[in-house]
Write a protein that holds these residues in place. Structure first.
Motif, PDB file in Angstrom:
ATOM      1  N   LEU A   1     174.502 -38.827 134.225  1.00  0.00           N
ATOM      2  CA  LEU A   1     173.953 -40.341 134.381  1.00  0.00           C
ATOM      3  C   LEU A   1     172.878 -40.529 135.369  1.00  0.00           C
ATOM      4  CD1 LEU A   1     174.661 -43.516 133.286  1.00  0.00           C
ATOM      5  CD2 LEU A   1     176.176 -43.497 135.414  1.00  0.00           C
ATOM      6  N   ILE A   2     173.100 -39.896 136.574  1.00  0.00           N
ATOM      7  CA  ILE A   2     172.265 -39.824 137.554  1.00  0.00           C
ATOM      8  C   ILE A   2     170.837 -39.224 137.298  1.00  0.00           C
ATOM      9  CG2 ILE A   2     171.676 -39.006 139.895  1.00  0.00           C
ATOM     10  CD1 ILE A   2     174.587 -38.981 140.469  1.00  0.00           C
ATOM     11  N   VAL A   3     170.946 -38.061 136.497  1.00  0.00           N
ATOM     12  CA  VAL A   3     169.782 -37.187 136.122  1.00  0.00           C
ATOM     13  C   VAL A   3     168.709 -38.121 135.190  1.00  0.00           C
ATOM     14  CG1 VAL A   3     168.860 -35.285 134.841  1.00  0.00           C
ATOM     15  CG2 VAL A   3     170.675 -35.001 136.744  1.00  0.00           C
ATOM     16  N   ALA A   4     169.702 -38.545 134.149  1.00  0.00           N
ATOM     17  CA  ALA A   4     168.879 -39.304 133.203  1.00  0.00           C
ATOM     18  C   ALA A   4     168.434 -40.717 133.590  1.00  0.00           C
ATOM     19  CB  ALA A   4     170.005 -39.348 131.814  1.00  0.00           C
ATOM     20  N   SER A   5     169.291 -41.256 134.254  1.00  0.00           N
ATOM     21  CA  SER A   5     168.698 -42.817 134.973  1.00  0.00           C
ATOM     22  C   SER A   5     167.453 -42.622 135.671  1.00  0.00           C
ATOM     23  CB  SER A   5     169.537 -43.298 135.587  1.00  0.00           C
ATOM     24  OG  SER A   5     170.715 -43.464 134.844  1.00  0.00           O
ATOM     25  N   VAL A   6     167.447 -41.647 136.506  1.00  0.00           N
ATOM     26  CA  VAL A   6     166.196 -41.173 137.689  1.00  0.00           C
ATOM     27  C   VAL A   6     165.039 -40.964 136.719  1.00  0.00           C
ATOM     28  CG1 VAL A   6     165.242 -39.961 139.470  1.00  0.00           C
ATOM     29  CG2 VAL A   6     167.718 -40.902 139.613  1.00  0.00           C
ATOM     30  N   ALA A   7     165.069 -40.237 135.803  1.00  0.00           N
ATOM     31  CA  ALA A   7     164.109 -39.682 134.959  1.00  0.00           C
ATOM     32  C   ALA A   7     163.741 -40.757 134.150  1.00  0.00           C
ATOM     33  CB  ALA A   7     164.544 -38.390 134.245  1.00  0.00           C
ATOM     34  N   THR A   8     164.374 -41.677 133.575  1.00  0.00           N
ATOM     35  CA  THR A   8     163.913 -42.394 132.661  1.00  0.00           C
ATOM     36  C   THR A   8     163.250 -43.588 133.459  1.00  0.00           C
ATOM     37  OG1 THR A   8     165.850 -42.418 131.284  1.00  0.00           O
ATOM     38  CG2 THR A   8     164.711 -44.323 131.064  1.00  0.00           C
ATOM     39  N   LEU A   9     163.623 -44.163 134.692  1.00  0.00           N
ATOM     40  CA  LEU A   9     163.088 -45.191 135.504  1.00  0.00           C
ATOM     41  C   LEU A   9     161.605 -44.646 135.819  1.00  0.00           C
ATOM     42  CD1 LEU A   9     163.917 -47.894 136.554  1.00  0.00           C
ATOM     43  CD2 LEU A   9     164.058 -46.533 138.834  1.00  0.00           C
ATOM     44  N   ALA A  10     161.737 -43.289 136.299  1.00  0.00           N
ATOM     45  CA  ALA A  10     160.603 -42.767 136.674  1.00  0.00           C
ATOM     46  C   ALA A  10     159.471 -42.413 135.479  1.00  0.00           C
ATOM     47  CB  ALA A  10     160.556 -41.288 137.084  1.00  0.00           C
ATOM     48  N   VAL A  11     159.955 -42.412 134.196  1.00  0.00           N
ATOM     49  CA  VAL A  11     159.096 -41.978 133.104  1.00  0.00           C
ATOM     50  C   VAL A  11     158.424 -43.155 132.741  1.00  0.00           C
ATOM     51  CG1 VAL A  11     159.064 -41.502 130.678  1.00  0.00           C
ATOM     52  CG2 VAL A  11     159.940 -39.800 132.368  1.00  0.00           C
ATOM     53  N   VAL A  12     159.388 -44.226 132.581  1.00  0.00           N
ATOM     54  CA  VAL A  12     158.913 -45.669 132.060  1.00  0.00           C
ATOM     55  C   VAL A  12     157.764 -46.257 133.213  1.00  0.00           C
ATOM     56  CG1 VAL A  12     159.691 -48.161 132.017  1.00  0.00           C
ATOM     57  CG2 VAL A  12     161.054 -46.257 130.906  1.00  0.00           C
ATOM     58  N   VAL A  13     158.203 -46.146 134.456  1.00  0.00           N
ATOM     59  CA  VAL A  13     157.241 -46.535 135.468  1.00  0.00           C
ATOM     60  C   VAL A  13     155.698 -45.900 135.432  1.00  0.00           C
ATOM     61  CG1 VAL A  13     156.621 -46.925 137.815  1.00  0.00           C
ATOM     62  CG2 VAL A  13     159.004 -47.623 136.883  1.00  0.00           C
ATOM     63  N   THR A  14     155.942 -44.573 135.638  1.00  0.00           N
ATOM     64  CA  THR A  14     154.516 -43.766 135.691  1.00  0.00           C
ATOM     65  C   THR A  14     153.895 -43.775 134.370  1.00  0.00           C
ATOM     66  OG1 THR A  14     155.678 -41.817 135.159  1.00  0.00           O
ATOM     67  CG2 THR A  14     155.434 -42.098 137.362  1.00  0.00           C
ATOM     68  N   SER A  15     154.587 -43.890 133.261  1.00  0.00           N
ATOM     69  CA  SER A  15     153.877 -43.985 131.928  1.00  0.00           C
ATOM     70  C   SER A  15     153.373 -45.235 131.729  1.00  0.00           C
ATOM     71  CB  SER A  15     154.994 -43.746 130.790  1.00  0.00           C
ATOM     72  OG  SER A  15     155.395 -42.527 130.804  1.00  0.00           O
ATOM     73  N   ALA A  16     153.941 -46.405 132.058  1.00  0.00           N
ATOM     74  CA  ALA A  16     153.265 -47.618 132.038  1.00  0.00           C
ATOM     75  C   ALA A  16     152.148 -47.878 133.074  1.00  0.00           C
ATOM     76  CB  ALA A  16     154.430 -48.721 132.524  1.00  0.00           C
ATOM     77  N   LEU A  17     152.235 -47.255 134.144  1.00  0.00           N
ATOM     78  CA  LEU A  17     151.042 -47.323 135.058  1.00  0.00           C
ATOM     79  C   LEU A  17     149.776 -46.695 134.636  1.00  0.00           C
ATOM     80  CD1 LEU A  17     152.628 -46.997 138.842  1.00  0.00           C
ATOM     81  CD2 LEU A  17     151.073 -48.660 137.859  1.00  0.00           C
ATOM     82  N   ALA A  18     150.273 -45.219 134.340  1.00  0.00           N
ATOM     83  CA  ALA A  18     149.100 -44.426 133.595  1.00  0.00           C
ATOM     84  C   ALA A  18     148.485 -44.824 132.257  1.00  0.00           C
ATOM     85  CB  ALA A  18     149.633 -42.810 133.649  1.00  0.00           C
ATOM     86  N   GLY A  19     149.465 -45.471 131.541  1.00  0.00           N
ATOM     87  CA  GLY A  19     149.054 -45.797 130.126  1.00  0.00           C
ATOM     88  C   GLY A  19     148.151 -47.088 130.384  1.00  0.00           C
ATOM     89  N   PHE A  20     148.485 -47.798 131.013  1.00  0.00           N
ATOM     90  CA  PHE A  20     147.648 -49.110 131.327  1.00  0.00           C
ATOM     91  C   PHE A  20     146.230 -48.667 132.218  1.00  0.00           C
ATOM     92  CE2 PHE A  20     146.274 -51.676 135.170  1.00  0.00           C
ATOM     93  CZ  PHE A  20     145.729 -52.812 134.667  1.00  0.00           C
ATOM     94  N   ALA A  21     146.329 -47.664 132.940  1.00  0.00           N
ATOM     95  CA  ALA A  21     145.130 -47.244 133.307  1.00  0.00           C
ATOM     96  C   ALA A  21     143.999 -46.788 132.186  1.00  0.00           C
ATOM     97  CB  ALA A  21     145.254 -46.250 134.593  1.00  0.00           C
ATOM     98  N   PHE A  22     144.718 -45.909 131.638  1.00  0.00           N
ATOM     99  CA  PHE A  22     143.932 -45.234 130.568  1.00  0.00           C
ATOM    100  C   PHE A  22     143.538 -46.157 129.684  1.00  0.00           C
ATOM    101  CE2 PHE A  22     145.905 -40.946 131.518  1.00  0.00           C
ATOM    102  CZ  PHE A  22     144.984 -40.405 131.880  1.00  0.00           C
ATOM    103  N   ALA A  23     144.184 -47.140 129.086  1.00  0.00           N
ATOM    104  CA  ALA A  23     143.761 -48.005 128.003  1.00  0.00           C
ATOM    105  C   ALA A  23     142.659 -49.208 128.640  1.00  0.00           C
ATOM    106  CB  ALA A  23     145.009 -48.818 127.604  1.00  0.00           C
ATOM    107  N   LYS A  24     142.881 -49.595 129.890  1.00  0.00           N
ATOM    108  CA  LYS A  24     142.390 -50.847 130.144  1.00  0.00           C
ATOM    109  C   LYS A  24     141.284 -50.697 131.435  1.00  0.00           C
ATOM    110  CE  LYS A  24     143.688 -53.435 127.035  1.00  0.00           C
ATOM    111  NZ  LYS A  24     142.804 -53.965 125.997  1.00  0.00           N
TER     112      LYS A  24
END
Lengths: 357, 279
Positions: free
Chosen positions: B79-102
């Protein structure tokens, strides 16, 4: 409130040789409503976006008030913009949309509420403040976009075709409302449109652009009565001005069976043997003499009727306003005569420039 | 609206087909329940049992009671591993995805290609170097070793970029810019809310992937820090496999995923961008 000055403002898009906006010199007085008009691709939106800071300025300067804002980001320019598609924040309510800029500027919450309420009152949006944009009609969304601009009391309003997504009837209504609102607020406004009726009715002055080059800046009446070149003459007015390239003979031009006098200063200005004569549809009347034409279509608009016909030796169809109670019959031949020779325009067929006054 | 109309007009054949597909995909889950609720001797009988039995509680008790397996701890670890990774992936992907797209910046396209290229490297190829790296960092054996390498995901960045490019009109960002928002503010106030449906999907996929990951945790983790999949492997290790026990463990390992599905699934709401722009 502030004046806006463009000094040789130029924008060249990367990878293109021809500038999209080419050395535009333009001064908008404090509180003035200036309309930028032109066909699509003429650079009018780009000019506005340069003022808003959304587009780089490659050459020249832009001033708001006495500040050089050429290199400033949008947020430091103290401008508000109304977009063609409104660009409302979809997940925020109407009130939040209107208050967003104030929230960012860290205006106290109570002030935000008051100012949003005032703007909403002004625009008749009070009862919609808690709705999301998707629950609003097109006209209401447009008003929210206006509200978002008003709430901030910016120095300049930038409006990019804000009415073009409304249906025809609402557009006419909103047109007068926007103009009245601007007069009431007294905020310097630069308004972009491709609709020359909007340009004529809303602007204190109108700037006509073509291919990124400013053609003429004048009050609507002046623009209509004294277009400086063929482009402006053909662009302003609906239906468009009739333009005939006619041979010069004996101090005038041959207009069917009539000789139209051409002022001497116009003739001396014309280098060649022909001159372009411009006559607005309302300055032509059905007569027994004059230019013979075959009537193709009669458009009845209720208060007016326009006849479209063909004349020998004249390529574009000729348009004339005619008596709506007694319009000529389609297919018949009739004559058109110029009512007021003083209201006839003359242009150089080569350069397109206006000849004489 | 149109979806609903179409659904109402679906033919009986469509319903039959869909029902069949649903049964087919639900069958393994169902038999997991059947096997988890019976004694091992029942399961192996012929014909095999088709209905759940009454031993579920005792089987589950045995899973949690097994000291070698450390199932409760494994659940918490995962639960710890999956939650931390999920949170991090969503935040970093959203940030980077926004930067790459816009956002416009130098080397944008090259960087995006690099990001996409990382997706083409097979996990197995990275196992040994990754293990060496983790040892050097002194992280091998602990939970950090299975979390750290998965905080950023090439797929996530690409996925968010694609979504941001089509879901967020440039005018919306320009409007926020004119309203005085900084780029970070634009991201949090305007872009992230618009990316929510995609973020929910990405979060769901990432959580599932981390939850179900076996190979790397099996190699990297020491005996005292198992994740669920590692613990399950211990259940079936040895000369004799108690299938009922394994299935009871699997059931316990699957339930949290179902829960996450229900929670995240509600976030996947289409039409969040509706009404912001007149198209």
């Amino acid at each position: 409130m502030s004046r806006v000055v463009f000094e040789g403002a130029t924008r060249v898009f990367p990878g293109q040789e021809r500038p999209a906006v080419d050395h535009v010199d333009l001064e908008v007085a404090d509180g003035e409503f200036l309309v930028l008009v032109g066909p699509s691709g003429c650079g009018k939106s780009t000019t506005l976006r340069m003022l808003a800071g959304l587009e780089d300025v490659d050459d020249g300067r832009i001033l708001i008030g006495d500040r050089d804002v050429t290199r400033m980001p949008p947020k430091e320019r103290d401008i508000a913009m109304v977009f063609q598609n409104y660009a409302l924040y979809p997940h925020m309510t109407v009130g939040e949309n209107m208050g967003f800029a104030l929230r960012i500027a860290k205006v106290p919450k109570a002030d935000i509420t008051t100012r949003v309420a005032e703007a909403a009152e002004l625009l008749g949006l009070t009862e919609y403040l808690d709705r999301k944009p998707k629950a609003l009609s097109g006209g209401q969304r447009q008003r929210v976009a206006m509200g978002r601009a008003i709430v901030r009391s910016p120095r300049v309003f930038c409006m990019d075709e804000p009415l073009s997504n409304l249906d025809a009837k609402l557009r006419v209504q909103t047109r007068t409302q926007v103009a009245a609102l601007q007069r009431r607020l007294g905020t310097t406004t630069v308004y972009v449109t491709h609709d020359q009726v909007e340009a004529m009715t809303m602007g204190d002055r109108v700037a006509v652009l073509k291919d990124g080059v400013l053609q003429q800046v004048a009050a609507p009446r002046e623009l209509y009565d004294h277009p400086v070149n063929l482009f402006v003459a053909g662009f302003m007015g609906s239906p468009a001005m009739n333009l005939f390239e006619l041979p010069v003979i004996d101090g005038g031009v041959e207009f069917g069976t009539r000789i139209l006098p051409v002022p001497r200063e116009a003739l001396t200005g014309a280098g060649g043997s022909t001159v372009v004569v411009g006559v607005r549809p309302e300055n032509l009347a059905v007569s027994h003499e004059g230019l013979p034409i075959v009537v193709d279509v009669v458009e009845e608009l209720g208060s007016d009727a326009y006849l479209y016909g063909r004349a020998d030796g004249v390529t574009p169809p000729v348009v004339a306003r005619t008596d709506w109670r007694n319009p000529p019959v389609k297919g018949t031949t009739t004559h058109l005569e110029v009512i007021d020779p003083d209201a006839v325009h003359h242009f150089d067929p080569v350069t397109g420039h206006r000849l004489g006054r | 609206m149109s979806l609903r109309t179409r659904a109402a007009g679906a033919s009986p054949l469509m319903y039959v087909t869909l029902t069949f597909v649903v049964l087919l995909s639900a069958a393994p889950l169902y038999f997991m329940l059947v096997m988890a609720s019976r004694a091992n001797s029942d399961i192996l009988g012929i014909p095999p049992p088709l209905l759940p039995g009454d031993q579920l509680v005792s089987n589950v008790d045995r899973v949690f009671a097994n000291a070698d397996v450390q199932f409760a701890e494994a659940l918490l670890n995962t639960l710890i591993v999956a939650s931390v990774a999920t949170l991090a992936v969503v935040v970093t992907s959203a940030l980077a995805g926004f930067a790459f797209a816009k956002l416009k910046f130098r080397g944008r396209n090259v960087l995006l290609v690099v990001v996409v290229a990382t997706m083409m490297v097979p996990v197995q190829l990275g196992l040994i170097p990754l293990y060496m790296l983790m040892t050097k960092l002194g992280l091998a054996g602990g939970l950090a070793s299975v979390t750290l390498p998965f905080l950023v995901s090439g797929f996530g960045v690409f996925f968010m970029r694609q979504y941001a490019a089509q879901a967020i009109p440039d005018e919306l960002i320009e409007a926020a810019r004119v309203d005085g928002a900084s780029t970070l503010r634009i991201f949090w106030s305007i872009v992230f809310p618009a990316l929510r449906p995609a973020a929910a999907v990405l979060g769901l996929l990432t959580f599932m992937e981390r939850w179900n990951d076996f190979l790397w945790p099996y190699i990297a983790l020491d005996f005292d820090h198992p994740t669920v999949q590692v613990a399950l492997s211990r259940l079936s290790g040895g000369y004799y496999t108690d299938q009922a026990l394994v299935m009871a463990g699997t059931l316990m390992g699957t339930l949290p995923l179902v829960l996450v599905f229900i929670l995240f699934g509600r976030q996947i709401v289409g039409g969040i961008m509706e009404g912001g722009l007149k198209s």
